[in-house]
Design a protein around this motif. Structure first.
Motif, PDB file in Angstrom:
ATOM      1  N   GLY A  34       0.829  -1.202   0.000  1.00  0.00           N
ATOM      2  CA  GLY A  34       0.000   0.000   0.000  1.00  0.00           C
ATOM      3  C   GLY A  34       0.863   1.252   0.000  1.00  0.00           C
ATOM      4  O   GLY A  34       2.082   1.201   0.162  1.00  0.00           O
ATOM      5  N   VAL A  35       0.219   2.391  -0.170  1.00  0.00           N
ATOM      6  CA  VAL A  35       0.927   3.668  -0.294  1.00  0.00           C
ATOM      7  C   VAL A  35       1.806   3.948   0.923  1.00  0.00           C
ATOM      8  O   VAL A  35       2.975   4.319   0.781  1.00  0.00           O
ATOM      9  N   ASP A  36       1.269   3.775   2.123  1.00  0.00           N
ATOM     10  CA  ASP A  36       2.015   4.154   3.324  1.00  0.00           C
ATOM     11  C   ASP A  36       3.251   3.287   3.534  1.00  0.00           C
ATOM     12  O   ASP A  36       4.345   3.798   3.767  1.00  0.00           O
ATOM     13  N   SER A  37       3.092   1.968   3.446  1.00  0.00           N
ATOM     14  CA  SER A  37       4.254   1.103   3.666  1.00  0.00           C
ATOM     15  C   SER A  37       5.236   1.218   2.500  1.00  0.00           C
ATOM     16  O   SER A  37       6.454   1.113   2.708  1.00  0.00           O
ATOM     17  N   ALA A  38       4.744   1.471   1.286  1.00  0.00           N
ATOM     18  CA  ALA A  38       5.649   1.652   0.152  1.00  0.00           C
ATOM     19  C   ALA A  38       6.478   2.926   0.319  1.00  0.00           C
ATOM     20  O   ALA A  38       7.686   2.928   0.070  1.00  0.00           O
ATOM     21  N   THR A  93       0.977  12.950   7.773  1.00  0.00           N
ATOM     22  CA  THR A  93      -0.390  12.558   7.445  1.00  0.00           C
ATOM     23  C   THR A  93      -0.409  11.932   6.044  1.00  0.00           C
ATOM     24  O   THR A  93       0.580  12.008   5.303  1.00  0.00           O
ATOM     25  N   LYS A  94      -1.554  11.383   5.676  1.00  0.00           N
ATOM     26  CA  LYS A  94      -1.695  10.830   4.317  1.00  0.00           C
ATOM     27  C   LYS A  94      -1.473  11.919   3.267  1.00  0.00           C
ATOM     28  O   LYS A  94      -0.840  11.669   2.245  1.00  0.00           O
ATOM     29  N   ASP A  95      -1.985  13.119   3.517  1.00  0.00           N
ATOM     30  CA  ASP A  95      -1.765  14.221   2.571  1.00  0.00           C
ATOM     31  C   ASP A  95      -0.285  14.568   2.470  1.00  0.00           C
ATOM     32  O   ASP A  95       0.225  14.843   1.378  1.00  0.00           O
ATOM     33  N   ASP A  96       0.422  14.558   3.605  1.00  0.00           N
ATOM     34  CA  ASP A  96       1.869  14.813   3.589  1.00  0.00           C
ATOM     35  C   ASP A  96       2.587  13.764   2.762  1.00  0.00           C
ATOM     36  O   ASP A  96       3.482  14.081   1.963  1.00  0.00           O
ATOM     37  N   ILE A  97       2.213  12.504   2.968  1.00  0.00           N
ATOM     38  CA  ILE A  97       2.865  11.410   2.241  1.00  0.00           C
ATOM     39  C   ILE A  97       2.638  11.559   0.743  1.00  0.00           C
ATOM     40  O   ILE A  97       3.569  11.422  -0.054  1.00  0.00           O
ATOM     41  N   ARG A  98       1.415  11.870   0.364  1.00  0.00           N
ATOM     42  CA  ARG A  98       1.118  12.075  -1.059  1.00  0.00           C
ATOM     43  C   ARG A  98       1.925  13.244  -1.622  1.00  0.00           C
ATOM     44  O   ARG A  98       2.440  13.168  -2.747  1.00  0.00           O
ATOM     45  N   ALA A  99       2.030  14.319  -0.868  1.00  0.00           N
ATOM     46  CA  ALA A  99       2.803  15.481  -1.321  1.00  0.00           C
ATOM     47  C   ALA A  99       4.281  15.110  -1.500  1.00  0.00           C
ATOM     48  O   ALA A  99       4.923  15.491  -2.486  1.00  0.00           O
ATOM     49  N   LEU A 100       4.819  14.341  -0.558  1.00  0.00           N
ATOM     50  CA  LEU A 100       6.216  13.930  -0.643  1.00  0.00           C
ATOM     51  C   LEU A 100       6.430  12.963  -1.806  1.00  0.00           C
ATOM     52  O   LEU A 100       7.475  12.989  -2.464  1.00  0.00           O
ATOM     53  N   MET A 101       5.459  12.139  -2.070  1.00  0.00           N
ATOM     54  CA  MET A 101       5.578  11.194  -3.184  1.00  0.00           C
ATOM     55  C   MET A 101       5.572  11.926  -4.522  1.00  0.00           C
ATOM     56  O   MET A 101       6.214  11.481  -5.465  1.00  0.00           O
TER      57      MET A 101
END
Length: 174
Positions: free
Chosen positions: A37-41, A165-173
């Motif tokens: 999943g997105v977070d563990s990846a 947060t999930k939004d932070d992770i998406r932004a960093l990705m």
């Protein structure tokens, strides 16, 4: 690797906190419970960049059972291979647990307990010092029985510790 110069200051601070936390675990060896999943990846991706830059040991572990769809397994394998990360597939036994089979609100607790049992077994046999998973700051307000399993099994949650947060992770990705 993300260039901190292009990040908002608060996101940069969170990202640097995450990198430091992962870096601190790598010398003793870090297992990432990797679902694909997105977070563990994302966690695995950052850990691998830290390992390449600073050394240490990193292992991705994915539990395999009938609950893991073949397409998810293929995606997880492809991502780990693209990063060049050692990736272990461990046969999960949650389907032999009647508490898991009840399929009630605690199902995730039993699934994660099994994942963490497998991860601890690998850590002990291969000499890894820590196990991490993708719980993040956005998960705090949700009902997360798997997080109770993580706390009971001394699993670290570096994304949450860095307040990502999930939004932070998406932004960093991006």
């Amino acid at each position: 690797m993300v260039s901190p110069a292009v990040l908002p200051e608060t996101l940069e601070a969170k990202y640097l906190t995450l990198r430091g936390a992962l870096r601190s675990h790598l010398p003793a060896g870090l297992i990432v419970a990797y679902s694909g999943g997105v977070d563990s990846a994302f966690l695995l991706w950052v850990a691998e960049h830290e390992r390449r830059e600073h050394g240490g040991r990193l292992l991705a572990v994915t539990a395999v059972s009938a609950s893991l769809a073949q397409v998810e397994r293929e995606d997880a394998a492809r991502f780990a291979a693209a990063l060049g990360i050692e990736h272990r597939w461990e046969q999960s036994a949650e389907f032999s647990n009647p508490d898991y089979l009840r399929n009630d609100l605690s199902r995730c607790y039993h699934c994660k307990t099994e994942l963490f049992r497998l991860s601890h077994s690998l850590a002990a046999s291969l000499g890894y010092g820590a196990i991490a998973y993708g719980y993040n700051a956005s998960d705090r307000g949700d009902f997360r029985p798997g997080h109770r399993a993580a706390k009971e099994n001394d699993i670290v949650a570096p994304l949450d510790d860095a307040a990502l947060t999930k939004d932070d992770i998406r932004a960093l990705m991006r």
